[in-house]
Motif scaffolding. Structure first.
Motif, PDB file in Angstrom:
ATOM      1  N   VAL A  40     -10.808 169.052 -22.339  1.00  0.00           N
ATOM      2  CA  VAL A  40     -11.267 169.945 -23.409  1.00  0.00           C
ATOM      3  C   VAL A  40     -10.457 171.240 -23.400  1.00  0.00           C
ATOM      4  O   VAL A  40     -10.037 171.733 -24.456  1.00  0.00           O
ATOM      5  CB  VAL A  40     -12.771 170.244 -23.243  1.00  0.00           C
ATOM      6  CG1 VAL A  40     -13.206 171.341 -24.207  1.00  0.00           C
ATOM      7  CG2 VAL A  40     -13.592 168.985 -23.480  1.00  0.00           C
ATOM      8  N   ALA A  41     -10.203 171.773 -22.221  1.00  0.00           N
ATOM      9  CA  ALA A  41      -9.410 173.001 -22.120  1.00  0.00           C
ATOM     10  C   ALA A  41      -8.000 172.779 -22.656  1.00  0.00           C
ATOM     11  O   ALA A  41      -7.433 173.649 -23.337  1.00  0.00           O
ATOM     12  CB  ALA A  41      -9.356 173.461 -20.673  1.00  0.00           C
ATOM     13  N   SER A  42      -7.445 171.603 -22.379  1.00  0.00           N
ATOM     14  CA  SER A  42      -6.106 171.282 -22.879  1.00  0.00           C
ATOM     15  C   SER A  42      -6.103 171.193 -24.402  1.00  0.00           C
ATOM     16  O   SER A  42      -5.193 171.709 -25.069  1.00  0.00           O
ATOM     17  CB  SER A  42      -5.631 169.965 -22.268  1.00  0.00           C
ATOM     18  OG  SER A  42      -4.366 169.600 -22.762  1.00  0.00           O
ATOM     19  N   ALA A  96       5.183 163.599 -30.133  1.00  0.00           N
ATOM     20  CA  ALA A  96       6.302 163.005 -29.391  1.00  0.00           C
ATOM     21  C   ALA A  96       6.461 163.675 -28.030  1.00  0.00           C
ATOM     22  O   ALA A  96       6.629 163.003 -27.000  1.00  0.00           O
ATOM     23  CB  ALA A  96       7.586 163.118 -30.204  1.00  0.00           C
ATOM     24  N   LEU A  97       6.421 165.007 -28.008  1.00  0.00           N
ATOM     25  CA  LEU A  97       6.546 165.730 -26.741  1.00  0.00           C
ATOM     26  C   LEU A  97       5.382 165.399 -25.815  1.00  0.00           C
ATOM     27  O   LEU A  97       5.575 165.148 -24.614  1.00  0.00           O
ATOM     28  CB  LEU A  97       6.595 167.231 -26.993  1.00  0.00           C
ATOM     29  CG  LEU A  97       6.611 168.105 -25.721  1.00  0.00           C
ATOM     30  CD1 LEU A  97       7.919 167.929 -24.965  1.00  0.00           C
ATOM     31  CD2 LEU A  97       6.383 169.571 -26.072  1.00  0.00           C
ATOM     32  N   GLY A  98       4.154 165.394 -26.355  1.00  0.00           N
ATOM     33  CA  GLY A  98       2.982 165.137 -25.536  1.00  0.00           C
ATOM     34  C   GLY A  98       2.978 163.745 -24.934  1.00  0.00           C
ATOM     35  O   GLY A  98       2.618 163.558 -23.767  1.00  0.00           O
ATOM     36  N   THR A  99       3.381 162.754 -25.721  1.00  0.00           N
ATOM     37  CA  THR A  99       3.432 161.381 -25.212  1.00  0.00           C
ATOM     38  C   THR A  99       4.486 161.239 -24.125  1.00  0.00           C
ATOM     39  O   THR A  99       4.255 160.609 -23.087  1.00  0.00           O
ATOM     40  CB  THR A  99       3.723 160.404 -26.360  1.00  0.00           C
ATOM     41  OG1 THR A  99       2.715 160.543 -27.372  1.00  0.00           O
ATOM     42  CG2 THR A  99       3.714 158.964 -25.859  1.00  0.00           C
ATOM     43  N   GLY A 145      -4.370 165.779 -23.914  1.00  0.00           N
ATOM     44  CA  GLY A 145      -4.815 166.827 -24.830  1.00  0.00           C
ATOM     45  C   GLY A 145      -3.798 167.120 -25.911  1.00  0.00           C
ATOM     46  O   GLY A 145      -4.153 167.284 -27.091  1.00  0.00           O
ATOM     47  N   ARG A 146      -2.509 167.190 -25.555  1.00  0.00           N
ATOM     48  CA  ARG A 146      -1.476 167.529 -26.538  1.00  0.00           C
ATOM     49  C   ARG A 146      -1.330 166.450 -27.618  1.00  0.00           C
ATOM     50  O   ARG A 146      -1.406 166.761 -28.801  1.00  0.00           O
ATOM     51  CB  ARG A 146      -0.146 167.783 -25.830  1.00  0.00           C
ATOM     52  CG  ARG A 146       0.908 168.447 -26.723  1.00  0.00           C
ATOM     53  CD  ARG A 146       2.263 168.453 -26.028  1.00  0.00           C
ATOM     54  NE  ARG A 146       2.234 169.139 -24.754  1.00  0.00           N
ATOM     55  CZ  ARG A 146       2.515 170.414 -24.590  1.00  0.00           C
ATOM     56  NH1 ARG A 146       2.839 171.167 -25.626  1.00  0.00           N
ATOM     57  NH2 ARG A 146       2.477 170.960 -23.386  1.00  0.00           N
ATOM     58  N   PRO A 147      -1.132 165.157 -27.251  1.00  0.00           N
ATOM     59  CA  PRO A 147      -1.013 164.154 -28.317  1.00  0.00           C
ATOM     60  C   PRO A 147      -2.289 163.936 -29.121  1.00  0.00           C
ATOM     61  O   PRO A 147      -2.229 163.629 -30.317  1.00  0.00           O
ATOM     62  CB  PRO A 147      -0.596 162.874 -27.568  1.00  0.00           C
ATOM     63  CG  PRO A 147      -0.929 163.115 -26.153  1.00  0.00           C
ATOM     64  CD  PRO A 147      -0.832 164.581 -25.931  1.00  0.00           C
ATOM     65  N   LEU A 148      -3.454 164.124 -28.503  1.00  0.00           N
ATOM     66  CA  LEU A 148      -4.705 163.974 -29.253  1.00  0.00           C
ATOM     67  C   LEU A 148      -4.845 165.071 -30.293  1.00  0.00           C
ATOM     68  O   LEU A 148      -5.237 164.815 -31.445  1.00  0.00           O
ATOM     69  CB  LEU A 148      -5.900 164.000 -28.288  1.00  0.00           C
ATOM     70  CG  LEU A 148      -6.118 162.751 -27.438  1.00  0.00           C
ATOM     71  CD1 LEU A 148      -7.275 162.964 -26.470  1.00  0.00           C
ATOM     72  CD2 LEU A 148      -6.376 161.527 -28.315  1.00  0.00           C
ATOM     73  N   ALA A 174      -4.833 164.719 -34.572  1.00  0.00           N
ATOM     74  CA  ALA A 174      -5.797 165.302 -35.511  1.00  0.00           C
ATOM     75  C   ALA A 174      -5.075 166.083 -36.607  1.00  0.00           C
ATOM     76  O   ALA A 174      -5.415 165.977 -37.795  1.00  0.00           O
ATOM     77  CB  ALA A 174      -6.768 166.200 -34.762  1.00  0.00           C
ATOM     78  N   VAL A 175      -4.058 166.874 -36.220  1.00  0.00           N
ATOM     79  CA  VAL A 175      -3.294 167.631 -37.215  1.00  0.00           C
ATOM     80  C   VAL A 175      -2.520 166.687 -38.124  1.00  0.00           C
ATOM     81  O   VAL A 175      -2.420 166.908 -39.339  1.00  0.00           O
ATOM     82  CB  VAL A 175      -2.335 168.617 -36.510  1.00  0.00           C
ATOM     83  CG1 VAL A 175      -1.462 169.333 -37.540  1.00  0.00           C
ATOM     84  CG2 VAL A 175      -3.118 169.634 -35.695  1.00  0.00           C
ATOM     85  N   LEU A 176      -1.983 165.607 -37.575  1.00  0.00           N
ATOM     86  CA  LEU A 176      -1.220 164.649 -38.371  1.00  0.00           C
ATOM     87  C   LEU A 176      -2.102 163.983 -39.420  1.00  0.00           C
ATOM     88  O   LEU A 176      -1.695 163.836 -40.582  1.00  0.00           O
ATOM     89  CB  LEU A 176      -0.606 163.587 -37.457  1.00  0.00           C
ATOM     90  CG  LEU A 176       0.207 162.488 -38.148  1.00  0.00           C
ATOM     91  CD1 LEU A 176       1.391 163.077 -38.906  1.00  0.00           C
ATOM     92  CD2 LEU A 176       0.676 161.453 -37.130  1.00  0.00           C
ATOM     93  N   VAL A 177      -3.300 163.602 -39.027  1.00  0.00           N
ATOM     94  CA  VAL A 177      -4.223 162.976 -39.980  1.00  0.00           C
ATOM     95  C   VAL A 177      -4.532 163.940 -41.113  1.00  0.00           C
ATOM     96  O   VAL A 177      -4.535 163.553 -42.293  1.00  0.00           O
ATOM     97  CB  VAL A 177      -5.518 162.537 -39.258  1.00  0.00           C
ATOM     98  CG1 VAL A 177      -6.572 162.103 -40.277  1.00  0.00           C
ATOM     99  CG2 VAL A 177      -5.222 161.399 -38.294  1.00  0.00           C
TER     100      VAL A 177
END
Length: 275
Positions: free
Chosen positions: A39-41, A80-83, A128-131, A135-138
């Motif tokens: 959650v913090a991430s 991409a970076l997060g994955t 946390g980053r890719p999730l 959300a922003v992508l959707v």
């Protein structure tokens, strides 16, 4: 007789999974801590996009691009970076392994050293980053005013996968510099985290020389800039052939090949500590 490439790749991936699963089991022993860290991430990474939203409270466009379009760039680069960071981000710890002499223990184990290094201290907290990016992508996809054709629809998952591979190759390739120059982690970060920040903004706000540098130099433009031009129906500031907008898979393959060659060269140059 040399082992087939497919068999070596399969063993490398299986070795990565075995090591990563070990770290996941250790982490999930403290589920509350994991949940709080995740959650913090999510909250921390959401602040990056909040800055863009605040910026657009004072302007309607940036470099001729509107908020949903820049949100698309932000989401694809961040995903991409997060994955890549989730899967191979631990490779940046190579320098510590070399200076402490613990890389030698990886080299004598019956598993590829690169797989072990990439899975070292694997943590799902990095989800946390890719999730957040998803959300922003959707949201951006629902807000974009785009005529969706089959090739534009197909390019979205292609650029996400290829962008992740490109960043992953940069993580590994940048880490190999530490075989010769142990204090080079920040150089790697400038191309990964710095590169992702660059890709959050449209190419029209940067000098053409810089844009050309991330096309023909370190191929960050293939992460999202070039395919996004076709998806969003935007003109190419460099006037490159249309084929470049579909070339992310080729760029990803070349990056993987370059990173692999760099890793092999680094291993051959490594002499160990004798411990």
């Amino acid at each position: 007789m040399a082992e087939p490439l497919a068999a070596r790749t399969s063993w490398a991936l299986r070795s990565w999974w075995i090591c990563a699963r070990m770290w996941m089991r250790s982490m999930m022993a403290y589920r509350a801590s994991f949940a709080l860290n995740l959650v913090a991430s999510l909250v921390t990474h959401s602040l990056d996009f909040a800055v863009l939203v605040i910026m657009f409270q004072h302007t309607d466009e940036l470099g001729g691009w509107h908020l949903p379009e820049i949100a698309f760039l932000y989401a694809t680069a961040t995903f991409a970076l997060g994955t890549a960071n989730l899967l191979v981000g631990s490779a940046d710890g190579l320098g510590v392994r070399i200076t402490s002499g613990t890389l030698d223990t990886m080299l004598i184990r019956p598993a590829p050293a690169l797989s072990q290094l990439c899975a070292e201290r694997f943590t799902l907290r990095r989800l946390g980053r890719p999730l957040q990016a998803t959300a922003v992508l959707v949201w951006s996809l629902t807000a974009l005013d785009v005529h969706w054709t089959w090739d534009r629809v197909l390019l979205v998952p292609v650029l996400l996968v290829c962008g992740s591979v490109i960043f992953g190759a940069i993580y590994v390739g940048g880490a190999t510099v530490q075989f010769w120059w142990g204090e080079s982690k920040e150089i790697q970060n400038s191309f990964t985290y710095g590169g992702a920040t660059l890709l959050h903004y449209p190419p029209t706000v940067f000098a053409k020389e810089l844009v050309a540098g991330v096309v023909f130099g370190v191929p960050l433009a293939f992460v999202n800039w070039l395919p996004a031009l076709h998806v969003l129906g935007r003109p190419d500031p460099l006037g490159l052939p249309t084929a470049f907008q579909y070339a992310s898979p080729i760029a990803a393959a070349l990056c993987v090949a370059a990173a692999g060659l760099a890793w092999r060269a680094g291993l051959r140059a490594y002499r160990g500590t004798g411990s």
